[in-house]
Design a protein around this motif. Structure first.
Motif, short mmCIF file in Angstrom:
data_model
loop_
_atom_site.label_atom_id
_atom_site.label_comp_id
_atom_site.label_asym_id
_atom_site.label_seq_id
_atom_site.Cartn_x
_atom_site.Cartn_y
_atom_site.Cartn_z
N PHE A 89 0.83 -1.20 0.00
CA PHE A 89 0.00 0.00 0.00
C PHE A 89 0.87 1.25 0.00
CE2 PHE A 89 -2.78 -3.15 1.86
CZ PHE A 89 -4.02 -2.83 1.35
N LYS A 90 0.32 2.35 -0.52
CA LYS A 90 0.94 3.67 -0.36
C LYS A 90 0.75 4.09 1.09
CE LYS A 90 -0.60 5.18 -4.87
NZ LYS A 90 -1.53 6.07 -5.55
N GLU A 91 1.72 4.82 1.64
CA GLU A 91 1.67 5.38 3.00
C GLU A 91 1.54 4.28 4.04
OE1 GLU A 91 2.19 8.56 3.97
OE2 GLU A 91 2.54 9.12 1.90
N SER A 92 0.34 4.07 4.59
CA SER A 92 0.13 3.05 5.61
C SER A 92 -1.21 2.37 5.40
CB SER A 92 0.21 3.65 7.01
OG SER A 92 -0.83 4.57 7.20
N PHE A 93 -1.42 1.27 6.06
CA PHE A 93 -2.66 0.52 5.93
C PHE A 93 -3.53 0.82 7.14
CE2 PHE A 93 -5.23 -3.21 6.94
CZ PHE A 93 -5.93 -3.33 5.76
N ASP A 94 -4.81 1.06 6.90
CA ASP A 94 -5.79 1.23 7.97
C ASP A 94 -7.03 0.47 7.54
OD1 ASP A 94 -7.87 2.04 9.65
OD2 ASP A 94 -7.07 4.05 9.86
N ILE A 95 -7.35 -0.58 8.28
CA ILE A 95 -8.45 -1.45 7.89
C ILE A 95 -9.76 -0.69 7.72
CG2 ILE A 95 -9.20 -2.17 10.20
CD1 ILE A 95 -9.13 -5.10 8.86
N ASN A 96 -9.93 0.42 8.45
CA ASN A 96 -11.17 1.18 8.37
C ASN A 96 -11.12 2.33 7.36
OD1 ASN A 96 -12.46 -0.34 10.44
ND2 ASN A 96 -11.22 0.76 11.92
N SER B 168 -8.40 2.75 4.66
CA SER B 168 -7.62 2.63 3.43
C SER B 168 -8.54 2.66 2.22
CB SER B 168 -6.80 1.34 3.45
OG SER B 168 -5.73 1.48 4.34
N LYS B 169 -8.09 3.39 1.21
CA LYS B 169 -8.87 3.53 -0.01
C LYS B 169 -8.36 2.54 -1.04
CE LYS B 169 -8.79 8.39 0.97
NZ LYS B 169 -7.47 8.76 1.41
N PRO B 170 -9.23 2.07 -1.94
CA PRO B 170 -8.78 1.13 -2.97
C PRO B 170 -7.61 1.65 -3.79
CG PRO B 170 -11.17 1.31 -3.00
CD PRO B 170 -10.66 2.34 -2.02
N GLU B 171 -7.56 2.96 -4.02
CA GLU B 171 -6.46 3.51 -4.81
C GLU B 171 -5.11 3.49 -4.07
OE1 GLU B 171 -8.85 7.11 -3.27
OE2 GLU B 171 -9.33 5.17 -4.10
N ASP B 172 -5.12 3.24 -2.75
CA ASP B 172 -3.88 3.12 -1.99
C ASP B 172 -3.21 1.76 -2.19
OD1 ASP B 172 -4.18 5.67 -1.00
OD2 ASP B 172 -5.08 5.02 0.88
N PHE B 173 -3.99 0.77 -2.63
CA PHE B 173 -3.45 -0.57 -2.88
C PHE B 173 -2.61 -0.53 -4.16
CE2 PHE B 173 -3.86 -4.64 -5.14
CZ PHE B 173 -3.26 -5.47 -4.22
N ILE B 174 -1.39 -1.08 -4.07
CA ILE B 174 -0.50 -1.10 -5.23
C ILE B 174 -0.47 -2.49 -5.87
CG2 ILE B 174 1.88 -0.82 -6.02
CD1 ILE B 174 2.16 1.29 -3.76
N SER B 175 -0.15 -3.51 -5.07
CA SER B 175 -0.09 -4.86 -5.63
C SER B 175 0.06 -5.89 -4.52
CB SER B 175 1.08 -4.98 -6.60
OG SER B 175 2.30 -4.91 -5.90
#
Length: 117
Positions: free
Chosen positions: A59-66, A68-75
């Motif tokens: 993910f970009k930046e950090s992960f937050d289960i509540n 995180s936006k789909p666009e933050d996911f990289i691969s």
């Protein structure tokens, strides 16, 4: 270590173990000076003596289960990429530095998503 075609480790790694049964997060700064996070979610029905993990996600930046936006996911990453990253981190902080969280992530990666206590 190239995690994807454009992201490679530079510095400032930290590891977090979640209280959800053992999910792990690894944060670091890449060579583009951006911050990234690798999230390794524990499989919920794993027995205490044998944790299993979903494939690692970058993910970009950090992960937050509540939040995180789909666009933050990289691969998704494979366990070989995680092993390489942990090796680089240990070289950066010193091979003799025993950080339990990094050692745990390294053990999981070496066992391809399984950790036997």
């Amino acid at each position: 270590m190239q995690l994807t075609s454009s992201i490679s480790y530079k510095s400032s790694a930290s590891a977090i173990i979640y209280r959800d049964g053992g999910s792990l997060e690894l944060r670091f700064t890449a060579d583009d000076d951006s911050k990234y996070c690798i999230f390794m979610e524990v499989i919920g029905d794993s027995p205490d003596d044998c944790k299993r993990y979903h494939p690692p996600m970058l993910f970009k930046e950090s992960f937050d289960i509540n939040n995180s936006k789909p666009e933050d996911f990289i691969s998704y990453l494979n366990w070989q990429q995680i092993k390489g990253l942990i090796s680089e981190i240990k070289m950066d902080i010193g091979q003799d530095s025993h950080n339990q969280d990094f050692d745990l992530i390294g053990n999981i990666a070496n066992d391809n998503g399984w950790l036997i206590k």
